[in-house]
Design an enzyme around this catalytic site. Structure first.
Site, PDB file in Angstrom:
ATOM      1  N   SER A  42       0.428  -1.254  -0.028  1.00 46.84           N
ATOM      2  CA  SER A  42      -0.393   0.003   0.125  1.00 46.84           C
ATOM      3  C   SER A  42       1.269   0.913   0.196  1.00 46.84           C
ATOM      4  O   SER A  42       0.480   2.325  -0.233  1.00 46.84           O
ATOM      5  CB  SER A  42      -0.995  -0.341   1.017  1.00 46.84           C
ATOM      6  OG  SER A  42      -2.342  -0.415   0.879  1.00 46.84           O
ATOM      7  N   LYS A  45       0.372   3.425  -3.343  1.00 44.98           N
ATOM      8  CA  LYS A  45      -0.935   4.785  -2.410  1.00 44.98           C
ATOM      9  C   LYS A  45      -0.173   6.857  -2.736  1.00 44.98           C
ATOM     10  O   LYS A  45      -1.018   7.049  -2.225  1.00 44.98           O
ATOM     11  CB  LYS A  45      -1.964   4.512  -1.637  1.00 44.98           C
ATOM     12  CG  LYS A  45      -2.636   3.163  -1.911  1.00 44.98           C
ATOM     13  CD  LYS A  45      -4.159   2.971  -0.448  1.00 44.98           C
ATOM     14  CE  LYS A  45      -4.668   1.466  -1.142  1.00 44.98           C
ATOM     15  NZ  LYS A  45      -4.525   0.951   0.744  1.00 44.98           N
ATOM     16  N   SER A  98      -6.036   3.583   4.474  1.00 40.44           N
ATOM     17  CA  SER A  98      -5.795   3.099   3.405  1.00 40.44           C
ATOM     18  C   SER A  98      -6.391   2.421   2.436  1.00 40.44           C
ATOM     19  O   SER A  98      -6.338   1.252   1.862  1.00 40.44           O
ATOM     20  CB  SER A  98      -4.654   1.976   3.726  1.00 40.44           C
ATOM     21  OG  SER A  98      -3.555   1.021   3.139  1.00 40.44           O
TER      22      SER A  98
END
Length: 328
Positions: A42, A45, A98
């Site tokens: 993640s 991102k 997230s």
């Protein structure tokens, strides 16, 4: 760029790949398999948010959530098909909680389609010099052709810190927007003094991934670890090490007078020569920032406008050019 990097014996991590970088200069203070291509989960991102914020869309725009976005696995905002939420709310959901569904909704809204948005992510990566990176989705779930390196993610982190709004987002501990409360997953915001946030990540195959930044005495350090089971402790140790061995020295500040130059045809015989920008560099113990001034003219004739270029000031460390600024 200086190639001298402290040896691995100076500090170590439990990570498969790691890097410690001074943010403003990009100088690497520690690295370990830093250019190795790995799954990143993640922390992807960070790129999603940066591309979205640079897309020109207003943060107060209303996004209608598509049905496909709600089928994302993993961490989620539990968005519903047809639900309306602001782009701002989605981005905070992406960065703090997230949300994989939120990342898809952001990509669909800002790119027209997820595929088009991912193309923009790869364009941005190329622009930033991320040569060991390729993105296949906006949320970081394991996918063929989705990878980066610790060094590349540090380059991305530098760009994120330069984006004022994104820097504010990643440093937010908790926020309530449109009935949802988001709390940042990055525990270093509470645990490490001077931490200014960034992004966590995890999948079974990628392991724990973390990008973080910390500031002290005007210097910002960026740490990245990939596949690191002890990332909180490792980042704190990397920051402690970096702040103990490195200090940022300023040779000249923007607007600072560094000399004078004669003027003919004027009641005032001399004018001040100033640095047009700041010249500074992070130094390790025993290093000095040496300067060299090169003038393109020996004197001036009145009238003289403020800001007239008169030369260059260069900075050297161990004989290597590390920066130059205009003299005016």
């Amino acid at each position: 760029m200086l190639c001298q990097v402290p040896t691995a014996q100076a500090v170590g991590t439990s990570a498969s790949s790691a890097i410690l970088m001074e943010a403003e200069s990009g100088r690497v203070l520690y690295e370990q398999n830093a250019h190795e291509e790995r799954l990143i989960a993640s922390i992807t991102k960070l790129m999603t948010a940066l591309v979205a914020l640079e897309s020109g869309h207003d943060l107060e725009e209303t996004v209608t959530v598509g049905e496909a976005c709600t089928r994302a696995e993993g961490s989620s905002l539990y968005l519903r098909p047809g639900e309306e939420i602001s782009l701002k709310g989605l981005l905070y959901g992406v960065m703090l909680r997230s949300g994989n569904d939120a990342a898809l909704a952001v990509a669909e809204h800002c790119g027209g389609s997820v595929e088009e948005f991912v193309g923009r992510m790869n364009e941005k990566a190329a622009q930033l010099g991320m040569v060991n990176s390729h993105f296949a989705n906006p949320n970081g779930l394991n996918a063929e052709g989705h990878y980066s390196s610790a060094y590349d993610m540090a380059l991305l982190a530098r760009a994120c810190l330069e984006n004022e709004y994104l820097a504010q987002m990643v440093s937010t501990r908790t926020i309530t927007l449109e009935g949802r409360t988001f709390t940042n997953h990055n525990k270093l915001l509470w645990r490490y003094e001077g931490c200014v946030g960034m992004k966590t990540g995890f999948t079974e195959r990628a392991g724990r991934t973390l990008v973080s930044a910390a500031q002290r005495e005007g210097m910002t350090l960026i740490a990245v670890t990939l596949n690191d089971p002890d990332d909180w402790a490792d980042h704190a140790a990397l920051f402690d090490y970096g702040f103990s061995v490195c200090t940022r020295e300023t040779a000249a500040r923007a607007g600072e007078t560094v000399g004078t130059m004669p003027v003919s045809g004027s009641l005032i015989p001399l004018v001040s020569v100033q640095a047009g920008e700041e010249l500074s560099w992070p130094l390790l113990e025993g290093e000095t920032l040496e300067t060299e001034v090169q003038l393109i003219r020996r004197g001036l004739t009145a009238p003289v406008e403020a800001g007239t270029p008169v030369g260059t000031m260069r900075g050297y460390v161990n004989g290597t050019l590390v920066g130059e600024v205009p003299l005016v």
